[in-house]
Design an enzyme around this catalytic site. Structure first.
Site, mmCIF file in Angstrom:
data_model
loop_
_atom_site.group_PDB
_atom_site.id
_atom_site.type_symbol
_atom_site.label_atom_id
_atom_site.label_comp_id
_atom_site.label_asym_id
_atom_site.label_seq_id
_atom_site.Cartn_x
_atom_site.Cartn_y
_atom_site.Cartn_z
ATOM 1 N N GLU A 266 48.188 39.915 34.561
ATOM 2 C CA GLU A 266 47.611 39.848 33.220
ATOM 3 C C GLU A 266 45.711 40.012 33.793
ATOM 4 O O GLU A 266 45.222 38.616 33.565
ATOM 5 C CB GLU A 266 47.820 38.809 32.256
ATOM 6 C CG GLU A 266 49.150 39.064 30.803
ATOM 7 C CD GLU A 266 49.432 37.599 30.177
ATOM 8 O OE1 GLU A 266 48.577 36.471 30.704
ATOM 9 O OE2 GLU A 266 50.689 37.789 29.533
ATOM 10 N N GLU B 168 34.707 46.571 33.579
ATOM 11 C CA GLU B 168 35.042 45.917 32.492
ATOM 12 C C GLU B 168 33.459 44.987 33.080
ATOM 13 O O GLU B 168 33.401 44.040 33.370
ATOM 14 C CB GLU B 168 35.867 44.871 33.273
ATOM 15 C CG GLU B 168 36.178 43.759 32.171
ATOM 16 C CD GLU B 168 37.040 43.067 32.504
ATOM 17 O OE1 GLU B 168 37.586 42.231 34.034
ATOM 18 O OE2 GLU B 168 37.910 42.048 31.319
ATOM 19 N N CYS C 41 39.529 38.719 27.532
ATOM 20 C CA CYS C 41 39.869 40.192 27.943
ATOM 21 C C CYS C 41 40.340 40.980 27.176
ATOM 22 O O CYS C 41 40.182 42.704 27.268
ATOM 23 C CB CYS C 41 41.362 39.942 28.511
ATOM 24 S SG CYS C 41 42.337 39.068 28.059
ATOM 25 N N LYS D 129 46.575 25.909 38.675
ATOM 26 C CA LYS D 129 45.683 25.607 39.702
ATOM 27 C C LYS D 129 44.646 26.341 38.385
ATOM 28 O O LYS D 129 44.807 28.275 37.920
ATOM 29 C CB LYS D 129 45.459 27.236 40.317
ATOM 30 C CG LYS D 129 44.554 27.118 42.392
ATOM 31 C CD LYS D 129 43.200 26.640 41.439
ATOM 32 C CE LYS D 129 42.473 28.333 41.671
ATOM 33 N NZ LYS D 129 41.025 28.535 41.096
HETATM 34 P P1 NAD Z 1 39.475 34.966 38.636
HETATM 35 O O1 NAD Z 1 40.337 36.943 38.671
HETATM 36 O O2 NAD Z 1 38.354 35.553 39.266
HETATM 37 O O3 NAD Z 1 39.516 34.360 38.710
HETATM 38 C C1 NAD Z 1 41.087 33.748 37.510
HETATM 39 C C2 NAD Z 1 41.551 32.777 38.631
HETATM 40 O O4 NAD Z 1 42.638 33.138 40.005
HETATM 41 C C3 NAD Z 1 40.668 31.712 39.434
HETATM 42 O O5 NAD Z 1 41.608 30.030 39.023
HETATM 43 C C4 NAD Z 1 40.311 32.249 40.999
HETATM 44 O O6 NAD Z 1 40.101 30.728 41.515
HETATM 45 C C5 NAD Z 1 41.329 32.813 41.297
HETATM 46 N N1 NAD Z 1 42.047 32.974 42.220
HETATM 47 C C6 NAD Z 1 40.548 33.670 42.871
HETATM 48 N N2 NAD Z 1 40.913 34.679 43.675
HETATM 49 C C7 NAD Z 1 41.900 34.157 44.217
HETATM 50 C C8 NAD Z 1 42.623 34.603 45.657
HETATM 51 N N3 NAD Z 1 42.675 34.836 46.937
HETATM 52 N N4 NAD Z 1 43.952 33.919 45.140
HETATM 53 C C9 NAD Z 1 44.238 32.757 44.062
HETATM 54 N N5 NAD Z 1 43.766 33.121 42.944
HETATM 55 C C10 NAD Z 1 43.002 33.335 43.430
HETATM 56 O O7 NAD Z 1 39.144 36.139 36.868
HETATM 57 P P2 NAD Z 1 37.848 34.570 36.432
HETATM 58 O O8 NAD Z 1 36.549 35.737 36.233
HETATM 59 O O9 NAD Z 1 38.688 33.203 36.235
HETATM 60 O O10 NAD Z 1 38.330 35.054 34.536
HETATM 61 C C11 NAD Z 1 37.844 36.930 33.843
HETATM 62 C C12 NAD Z 1 38.494 37.677 34.510
HETATM 63 O O11 NAD Z 1 40.176 37.433 33.255
HETATM 64 C C13 NAD Z 1 38.915 38.758 33.485
HETATM 65 O O12 NAD Z 1 38.291 40.219 34.491
HETATM 66 C C14 NAD Z 1 39.480 39.101 31.909
HETATM 67 O O13 NAD Z 1 38.780 40.556 31.775
HETATM 68 C C15 NAD Z 1 40.911 38.748 33.049
HETATM 69 N N6 NAD Z 1 41.635 38.023 31.142
HETATM 70 C C16 NAD Z 1 42.186 38.890 31.548
HETATM 71 C C17 NAD Z 1 43.359 38.332 30.627
HETATM 72 C C18 NAD Z 1 44.939 38.974 29.856
HETATM 73 O O14 NAD Z 1 45.472 38.585 29.826
HETATM 74 N N7 NAD Z 1 44.874 40.097 30.677
HETATM 75 C C19 NAD Z 1 43.469 37.228 29.837
HETATM 76 C C20 NAD Z 1 41.839 36.451 30.281
HETATM 77 C C21 NAD Z 1 40.467 36.862 31.499
HETATM 78 O O1 6OD Z 2 47.197 35.629 23.006
HETATM 79 C C1 6OD Z 2 47.063 35.238 24.275
HETATM 80 O O2 6OD Z 2 48.536 35.254 24.120
HETATM 81 C C2 6OD Z 2 46.318 35.736 24.882
HETATM 82 N N1 6OD Z 2 47.282 35.427 25.937
HETATM 83 C C3 6OD Z 2 44.954 35.876 24.738
HETATM 84 C C4 6OD Z 2 44.448 36.696 25.782
HETATM 85 C C5 6OD Z 2 43.044 36.317 25.503
HETATM 86 C C6 6OD Z 2 42.686 37.314 26.876
HETATM 87 O O3 6OD Z 2 40.941 36.011 27.132
#
Ligand code: NAD
Ligand code: 6OD
Length: 486
Positions: free
Chosen positions: A254, A390, A288, A178
């Site tokens: 993550e 964040e 992130c 998804k």
């Molecule tokens: P988000 O949590 O809003 O959405 C992520 C995904 O989850 C989307 O596909 C969304 O539709 C889905 N989703 C939302 N609510 C849900 C629910 N109740 N049940 C199931 N699915 C659901 O995140 P975003 O805004 O898309 O991305 C930004 C965030 O992601 C930031 O907080 C960033 O730090 C984090 N992020 C973390 C990493 C990591 O590796 N740690 C990497 C990239 C982004």
């Molecule tokens: O490099 C990767 O494997 C990874 N998961 C990066 C994540 C970046 C976050 O925005």
């Protein structure tokens, strides 16, 4: 106009309800096309296809055949590089110069690196003594976990989705993905590549939609899903954990970060400026691992700040195809509202705005897009919300410090624990500080330098578990001990 359908059991299908939502390009808010929104019917069909595929031709492949097939997928992404690039840049607005170096090559590499690492990973074995003197052999045996739900975000859509799909498939699982509602394109396109490479129907499925009361919730609550791997916000992660608790399904999380950069006076200042510029501003600050809190040792504070301001002033905002542009818009107008809220809050909380702080005038053609100025603040209190929450935008706060002990305390004073970047030419100090950081990833004199054999994940509220290299094995497989009495 493009149309984004689900990819279920090897075919593109529309939603039975006819329900769609709009996919818009954040560069100018133009319509890319409608996206079909999955209801329970489509999610159920995708999960059942994935379940059935577990006992089809996919399960008969040897590890070597699976590796070969996934290598083909990687090669095919590279052959269709320009299509993936265009799709990613339309959805996110990011400069082609960035997506062509980060998103697309890594999207392909994720299918090679893990299958090759896993194929070469040994299985545990223990010989034990028994009272009859004949002994027994214990052998670890791994089997796929089953149907894996992959929930991915919008910031590095192809890269982050394949970072999970690559190892999941390498371990013999099937997946239902998804993707974020903001960025459906490259995940949809990957369906074509799977078919072209002979990946059996049902192994890779895609359903589109939102989170609550939509595809995300329907998928994570589906009883035939065996495990859920998620990348996104911590609060979303909590909701998914609750869903996963029913039926005791395994999760890999993550999540968000509020990552510190620590700049010691003995650093190579030009390297530290270049690295911090990337860590705070690349991908419009939507990484992130990005640095939103920068701590600089007092003797070089003024010089570092002024060099950062000079470099920010040089950032070139522009369309993805503009060869000179290295800074795109945020992913959506909705996300810009969130980032702008924090820009206004910083002012209210008493920040000095060193540069940026607003919405740029991009001219009539682009002013409807999700543009925002790269921003540097100083002068905020350590308790300010802007320092603790964040933002996920192109901004950082820069604050002086005096001692190593003080900066370790400041850097760790957060609910998050994803990453940090330490800048110093003193290697003993680098190791000493890195070892004390409460994070999953500590970079020294670098940032986002990735070796795909290493563990990736966050501490504290930044995540649960590690993926990458052989670490995904724990999550994507079930380990059985076979004890053979001799
Ligand atoms: P988000 O949590 O809003 O959405 C992520 C995904 O989850 C989307 O596909 C969304 O539709 C889905 N989703 C939302 N609510 C849900 C629910 N109740 N049940 C199931 N699915 C659901 O995140 P975003 O805004 O898309 O991305 C930004 C965030 O992601 C930031 O907080 C960033 O730090 C984090 N992020 C973390 C990493 C990591 O590796 N740690 C990497 C990239 C982004
Ligand atoms: O490099 C990767 O494997 C990874 N998961 C990066 C994540 C970046 C976050 O925005």
């Amino acid at each position: 106009m493009k149309e984004f359908k689900h990819f279920i059991n090897g075919e593109y299908v529309a939603s039975a309800s006819g329900k769609t939502f709009e996919n818009r390009c954040p560069v100018d808010n133009s319509l890319i096309g409608p996206v079909h929104e999955a209801g329970e019917v489509e999610v159920d069909a995708a999960v059942r296809a994935a379940k059935a595929a577990l006992s089809g031709p996919w399960s008969k492949l040897t590890q070597a055949q699976r590796t070969e097939m996934l290598n083909k997928v990687a090669d095919r992404i590279n052959e269709r590089f320009d299509e993936f690039l265009e799709a990613e840049c339309l959805d996110t607005g990011k400069p082609r110069s960035i997506a062509s170096h980060i998103d697309i090559p890594r999207g392909a590499a994720n299918f090679k690196a893990f299958s090759e690492t896993l194929a070469n990973h040994p299985t545990e074995g223990f010989r034990m003594d028994t009272p009859d003197g004949k002994g027994a052999l214990n052998v670890g045996h791994r089997t796929p976990k089953g149907v894996i739900a992959v929930i991915s975000p919008w910031n590095l859509p192809l890269l982050l989705m394949t970072f999970k799909v690559g190892p999941a498939l390498a371990c013999g699982n099937t997946v239902v993905v998804k993707p974020s509602e903001e960025t459906p394109a490259t995940t949809t396109l990957l369906g074509e590549v799977m078919n072209e490479c002979g990946v059996p129907a049902g192994v890779f499925n895609v359903v589109h939609g939102f989170g609550p009361n939509s595809a995300g919730e329907f998928l994570t609550t589906h009883p035939l899903v065996n495990a859920i791997t998620f990348t996104g916000e911590t609060r979303t992660g909590e909701a998914i954990m609750r869903a996963a608790s029913v039926g005791l399904r395994n999760i890999s999380m993550e999540c968000g970060g509020k990552n510190p950069g620590i700049v010691f006076a003995d650093c190579d200042i030009e390297k530290a400026v270049e690295g911090t510029m990337r860590s705070a501003f690349v991908n419009c600050g939507q990484v992130c691992l990005g640095t939103e809190r920068v701590y600089v040792e007092r003797p070089i504070f003024e010089k570092f700040l002024s060099r950062m301001k000079e470099e920010v002033a040089k950032l070139r905002l522009g369309r993805p195809e503009d060869k000179e542009a290295n800074f795109g818009p945020l992913v959506s107008l909705e996300h810009r509202d969130k980032v702008k809220y924090y820009y206004d809050l910083a002012r209210e909380e008493g920040a000095t705005i060193e540069i940026g702080g607003g919405i740029p005038d991009m001219g009539a053609e682009l002013n409807d897009g999700a543009w925002i100025e790269p921003t540097i603040w100083t002068g905020l209190s350590d308790e300010a919300r802007v320092i603790r929450e964040e933002i996920f935008g192109p901004c950082c706060h820069i604050r002086p410090f005096d001692t190593e002990e003080e900066v370790i305390k400041l850097a760790n004073d957060t609910d998050y624990g994803l990453a940090c970047a330490i800048w110093t030419e003193n290697s003993a100090r680098a190791v000493r500080v890195a070892e004390q950081m409460e994070v999953g990833l500590a970079w020294v004199n670098s940032w986002f330098l990735r070796d795909l054999r290493t563990a990736f994940g966050g501490a504290k509220q930044s995540g649960i578990g590690r993926e990458g290299g052989v670490h995904g094995l724990e999550f994507y497989t079930e380990l059985k001990n076979i004890c053979i009495k001799l």
